[in-house]
Scaffold this active site. Structure first.
Site, PDB file in Angstrom:
ATOM      1  N   GLY A  76      35.391 -76.089  55.596  1.00 43.08           N
ATOM      2  CA  GLY A  76      34.136 -75.496  55.127  1.00 43.08           C
ATOM      3  C   GLY A  76      33.161 -76.495  54.526  1.00 43.08           C
ATOM      4  N   SER A  77      32.270 -75.948  53.688  1.00 42.19           N
ATOM      5  CA  SER A  77      31.157 -76.739  53.169  1.00 42.19           C
ATOM      6  C   SER A  77      31.621 -77.856  52.244  1.00 42.19           C
ATOM      7  CB  SER A  77      30.218 -75.825  52.394  1.00 42.19           C
ATOM      8  OG  SER A  77      29.320 -76.591  51.631  1.00 42.19           O
ATOM      9  N   THR A  78      30.911 -78.989  52.323  1.00 45.22           N
ATOM     10  CA  THR A  78      31.214 -80.117  51.438  1.00 45.22           C
ATOM     11  C   THR A  78      30.915 -79.769  49.986  1.00 45.22           C
ATOM     12  OG1 THR A  78      29.014 -80.973  51.863  1.00 45.22           O
ATOM     13  CG2 THR A  78      30.782 -81.910  53.149  1.00 45.22           C
ATOM     14  N   VAL A  79      30.143 -78.699  49.767  1.00 42.09           N
ATOM     15  CA  VAL A  79      29.871 -78.267  48.399  1.00 42.09           C
ATOM     16  C   VAL A  79      31.174 -77.801  47.722  1.00 42.09           C
ATOM     17  CG1 VAL A  79      28.512 -76.666  46.999  1.00 42.09           C
ATOM     18  CG2 VAL A  79      27.494 -77.714  48.997  1.00 42.09           C
ATOM     19  N   GLY A  80      32.206 -77.536  48.530  1.00 40.70           N
ATOM     20  CA  GLY A  80      33.513 -77.146  48.012  1.00 40.70           C
ATOM     21  C   GLY A  80      34.056 -78.112  46.966  1.00 40.70           C
TER      22      GLY A  80
END
Lengths: 273, 387
Positions: A76-80
């Site tokens: 998923g998103s690198t914001v993870g």
């Protein structure tokens, strides 16, 4: 609680009561707790609620807070990565993370939030609720209370059929199950030596194996079995069984499913042949 | 990964906690990608700036780093969650503005240049061919690799920040010669190329292969649009254009699979991206508008009349805005000139439900990150909506 600097699993002798899985350290530090296991990849963004540590979509509403969170890999998103930081701020971080394969999102998140993390661990050897110690410096996962045994499994073929033996009530494990010639690898033996010795002791044959298979590791309750497979061939051998077995039968490998066998036998035979 | 004595000392915390954390991040990434060593970088560009994306957790992390660490190489920042001056006009809450200012302040303390833009190569961070970089922001790093011939992997925000603090990055991927050669040839068979749609079509179909384009002659601004659209649709971090980009080598494409891209593929991309109508916001400048693009827009809009009641944004960097005040005067009759931010990283979902854009990249992110229905139009199409 546990001694530091244990030797890696492959050098340890059979019968110890702490299993040590050797992986790779990704984020430093030691953390211990109960295993919360996810079988599918995890996206921290949207997949874990930072205020509680609850895993989205899990019916039992389990939280990873204070637990050892084991999952194959991140996605998923690198914001993870920043979700782990938010969990740190709110005190909902897991005690440690175990992955099969680390990827950058969870790895950087773990380093930033100071969560011990180890990857390259076979998750099939862990069970939900296991109490484990994760050491991000040495890259190990310790499982107290789980013993480890090295055994040989000697598959004897006569043409298209293999020898199957029924284990007696006097053996220590898997009484009444059907198995190949098998036995524990003693401390001063190599698995190959054990294989030839067991064939001689259990069915009275003096043979050299044709092939050594890949070691198979399976978990059964609180025991992890390292099974070292060997393939033997003989033509119309005279089989003499000892006290460890009550009967024997020659069967085609595809008919193994009709017998109650010890765990993993069909896979071992398929791999050897 | 091999570490020098100096690097080992940093990892052991002998140079401070911030440096230790940065080194731990680089070692973790280096191990994952099986890098053999760290190599020096010339510059860094960071994502992870908007309060909307990094939140309070991100602020705590930056504050702890800023206690004792500084970047060692020139480092620039991606767009923030608002225009630093006109945030009230954008409808940003004072609380959000306060937290956003704090984030930028933390980066400032770390020694980062705080002109917030996704086009650092048009401003204060201009790489040269062959230089080693650690850049986040998928469109900028693809531009740096492809149009300039500098070398960077597709970094995440934390990895790029760690590299900036240490001044080095793990050597793997696009830092190595053998990984920069094309993996698929794209034969473009369209007369008038829409670079957003082309980029979307190619980015969604080449996987992790490096495309080698034939049949197009993009300008620098078109390369910027193409890079952004491909990086958002897929994982393209580098591409070649025959006769245009510096590392495009016609000898390197022998035996490669060919992808023919015609009108049908472009129209399929348009149908996929253009999903809404009656936009409440019309936004240009993803990636940030260049000086040439602003001049072009002003030339077309000059003397025309504003029409419609949708809000209009022209997004650019403060650096670029300072170079064309007269043209921005023209644009401001048609909408807001917004600096430091863009329609993706500012919380537009609090005010708008549908957005029109000419950016293939924005089309990919607006539905998920900003809950928007997306209207896709070419630049001319957008200008017709507003004038």
């Amino acid at each position: 609680m546990l001694p530091e600097g244990r030797v890696p699993i492959y050098r340890r002798i059979a019968g110890d009561d702490i299993l040590i899985l050797k992986g790779r350290g990704i984020s430093k530090g030691r953390g211990e707790g109960e295993v919360v296991l996810s079988e599918s990849p995890v996206s921290f963004l949207g997949g874990v609620e930072p205020s509680t540590g609850n895993i989205a979509g899990r019916e039992d509403g389990r939280s990873v807070k204070g637990k050892v969170f084991a999952f194959p890999q991140g996605k998923g998103s690198t914001v993870g990565s920043y979700v782990l930081l938010e969990m740190r701020r709110r005190g909902t971080l897991p005690a440690a993370i175990i992955n099969s394969v680390a990827e950058p999102i969870v790895a950087t998140g773990s380093v930033m939030a100071r969560v011990p993390m180890v990857d390259r661990i076979d998750l099939g050897l862990l069970r939900e609720g296991d109490l484990v110690v994760v050491d991000g410096d040495s890259g190990t996962v310790e499982l107290p209370g789980v013993r480890e045994n090295h055994v040989v499994s000697c598959v004897l073929m006569d043409g298209e059929k293999m020898l199957l033996l029924k284990r007696s009530s006097e053996v220590g494990t898997f009484r009444g199950y059907w198995a190949s010639v098998s036995g524990f690898v003693e401390e001063d033996e190599t698995p190959a030596e054990t294989a030839c010795k067991e064939l001689q002791e259990e069915i009275g044959l003096d043979l050299m194996f044709e092939k050594e298979g890949r070691t198979v590791t399976v978990r059964d309750g609180c025991t992890v079995w390292h099974v070292h497979p060997y393939l033997f061939r003989a033509t119309r051998p005279r089989v003499v069984i000892d006290w460890e077995h009550t009967e024997y039968s020659w069967v085609r490998p595809q008919d193994l499913k009709d017998f109650q066998t010890v765990p993993g036998l069909a896979g071992i035979v398929r791999d050897l042949l | 990964m091999f570490l020098t004595r100096d690097e080992e000392a940093m990892l052991a915390g002998e140079k401070g906690e911030g440096i230790r954390t940065a080194m731990e991040l680089l070692v973790a990434l280096g191990d994952i990608y099986e890098a053999k060593r760290l190599v020096p970088i010339v510059s860094a560009h960071l994502s992870g700036v908007s309060y909307k994306t990094i939140g309070e957790g991100g602020i705590s992390f930056l504050q702890s780093l800023a206690k004792d660490a500084k970047v060692r190489v020139p480092t620039t920042l991606n767009p923030a969650g608002m225009d630093r001056e006109k945030w009230k006009e954008m409808g940003i809450s004072p609380r959000f503005a306060d937290r956003q200012h704090l984030i930028i302040e933390c980066y400032g303390k770390l020694g980062v240049d705080t002109d917030c833009s996704c086009t650092p190569y048009l401003g204060n961070n201009v790489p040269k061919k062959g230089q080693t970089l650690a850049w986040a922001e998928s469109s900028a790093l693809s531009f740096a690799n492809s149009a300039i011939g500098a070398r960077t992997n597709r970094e995440g925000g934390p990895g790029a920040l760690a590299a900036a603090i240490i001044g080095r990055t793990p050597e793997y991927g696009l830092h190595l010669d053998g990984n920069r050669t094309p993996g698929i040839v794209v034969e473009v068979e369209v007369e008038e190329v829409d670079y957003s749609l082309l980029g979307h079509a190619v980015g969604s179909s080449v996987g992790n292969r490096i495309p080698y384009f034939r049949g197009i002659r993009p300008t620098a601004d078109q390369l910027k649009t193409l890079a952004a659209a491909m990086a958002a649709a897929g994982s393209v971090a580098m591409f070649h254009v025959e006769g245009v980009t510096p590392e495009a080598d016609p000898l390197s494409i022998e035996g490669l699979e060919r992808l023919h891209l015609g009108r049908a593929e472009v129209e399929a991309a348009r149908n996929k991206l253009d999903r809404g109508r009656d936009p409440e916001l019309i936004a240009l400048g993803c990636p940030h508008l260049s000086v040439d693009e602003i001049r072009g827009l002003a030339a077309k809009l000059e003397g025309r009349k504003r029409k419609g009641d949708a809000e209009v944004w022209f997004c650019t960097s403060r650096h670029t805005a300072a170079k064309c005040p007269r043209e921005l005067g023209v644009l401001s009759k048609f909408g807001k000139v917004v600096c430091d931010t863009c329609m993706i990283v500012t919380p537009i979902e609090e005010r708008f439900r549908s957005t029109a854009t000419n950016s293939g990249k924005a089309c990919c992110y607006l539905p998920n990150l900003c809950s928007q229905k997306v209207v896709y139009r070419s630049t001319e199409g957008l200008l017709e909506m507003i004038s």
